[in-house]
Each structure stands twice: as C-alpha cells, then as structure tokens.
Scaffold this active site. Structure first.
Site, PDB file in Angstrom:
ATOM      1  N   CYS A   1       0.807  -1.162  -0.129  1.00 42.83           N
ATOM      2  CA  CYS A   1       0.085   0.117  -0.059  1.00 42.83           C
ATOM      3  C   CYS A   1       0.768   1.221  -0.029  1.00 42.83           C
ATOM      4  O   CYS A   1       1.421   1.496   1.029  1.00 42.83           O
ATOM      5  CB  CYS A   1      -0.885  -0.108   1.228  1.00 42.83           C
ATOM      6  SG  CYS A   1      -1.840   1.635   1.430  1.00 42.83           S
TER       7      CYS A   1
ATOM      8  N   CYS B   1      -0.154   4.191   2.558  1.00 45.17           N
ATOM      9  CA  CYS B   1       0.198   3.713   3.968  1.00 45.17           C
ATOM     10  C   CYS B   1       1.759   3.722   4.260  1.00 45.17           C
ATOM     11  O   CYS B   1       2.171   4.153   5.072  1.00 45.17           O
ATOM     12  CB  CYS B   1      -0.270   2.448   4.216  1.00 45.17           C
ATOM     13  SG  CYS B   1      -2.030   2.391   4.381  1.00 45.17           S
TER      14      CYS B   1
END
Length: 187
Positions: free
Chosen positions: A142, A145
């Site tokens: 991700c 993130c």
C-alpha cells in the site's frame, strides 16, 4: 536456544535439503536480518510476527512468537503484534483502493468511515506499532500507507537504517513464503 539456532531450525524444517542459489540468498538474508540488523531483538521479533501473520505463515509465526516469549514480551503485546495484520490489512486494502482513483473522484471518498481505535491504544508503544504498521503495509503493497508510516517513524526519531531493515525483513519474509509455496508445489 539462541535466535540464530531457532532460525536455523526453522529454515531446516521448512526447507529440508534445500541447496538452490535462491534458497541460499533468501535464507542468508533472513538470518542476517534476524541476527544482525539495526533493529533490536524485540523490534525484529515483533515485526516478524506481524509480517508472518500477514503472510499467513504459521511456522514463521511460531518462530517469531517463540523469540518474543524468550524476550519476556507480555502476552498482550504478542497478541497485538499478531493481530496488527488484521487492522493494517483493512487499512491497506482501503487506502490502496483510494490510491488507484483519479484525482477528480477522490473527493467522493474523503472519509474512510472505518473504526481504527486500536491505532490510538498501542500495547507495544507508538513506535513499535508504527514499525509493525510499516512492515505490514510493505508486505501488502500500500503506497499511501507506506508513505504515511515512514513519515510517522521519521517524526518519532526512527533512523532510516531501521526503516530500511523493516523493508528488507518484509521483503525477505515474503520471498521465503513464496519459495515455500514453490517448494511444496514441486515436491
């Protein structure tokens, strides 16, 4: 039993008789990261458990849990290390979804609306929680993130060397997990 001996035992049990150059690269990298990296022993064990749970690799989970128990890490912190794969899995999927959207529609999804109270009540401490969040986010791929947790870690004073070793541990663990799948398939 030392971490080195536990790691050897894990590798021998999971990859009996393996001698390929790919196995050698992965196993030597894994051993180096668990025995001699910028991460301290607790950080190595906590992150390995979070990564192993993300990868659903039970033998690797057992290795990490054993390392943490020998370090006398409280059971509630060990549980958090294992369960962080769940909360970060949710976040990684959601924020990866948002990262794929074109800029003109992102405003339609401005608020996640997902409960994340556990992020504010870390049993293992803010820095360890952020480190495990980073490791899991790397495994789950991700980008949003990863950027967010890298910034949080830098703001907490974590060195770039430690962050780099988190990425290496995540990468090598993922590689070993994939190699195990291949070895099992071929045997």
């Amino acid at each position: 039993m030392s971490t080195s001996e536990k790691t050897d035992q894990f590798l021998e049990k999971e990859f009996p008789g393996s001698t390929t150059s790919i196995y050698r690269d992965l196993s030597l990298n894994f051993k180096k990261l668990l025995e001699d990296s910028s991460l301290d022993a607790t950080e190595r064990g906590m992150n390995l458990l979070a990564i192993a749970c993300t990868l659903e690799n039970k033998p690797m989970m057992a290795l990490a849990k054993n390392i943490l128990e020998e370090l006398n890490i409280p059971a509630e912190q060990i549980r958090e290390c294992a369960e962080i794969a769940g909360i970060m899995g949710m976040n990684n999927v959601y924020y990866k979804f948002k990262s794929y959207l074109p800029a003109e529609v992102k405003e339609n999804y401005s608020r996640a609306g997902l409960r994340m109270q556990s992020l504010m009540k870390a049993q293992a401490g803010k820095q360890n929680f952020e480190m495990m969040s980073m490791s899991v986010s790397i495994v789950n791929g991700c980008p949003q993130c990863i950027v967010s947790h890298e910034k949080a870690l830098i703001d907490l004073g974590v060195s770039a060397d430690k962050i780099h070793d988190l990425a290496r541990l995540a990468a090598v663990s993922k590689g070993l997990n994939s190699l195990k799948t291949a070895v099992d398939f071929l045997n």
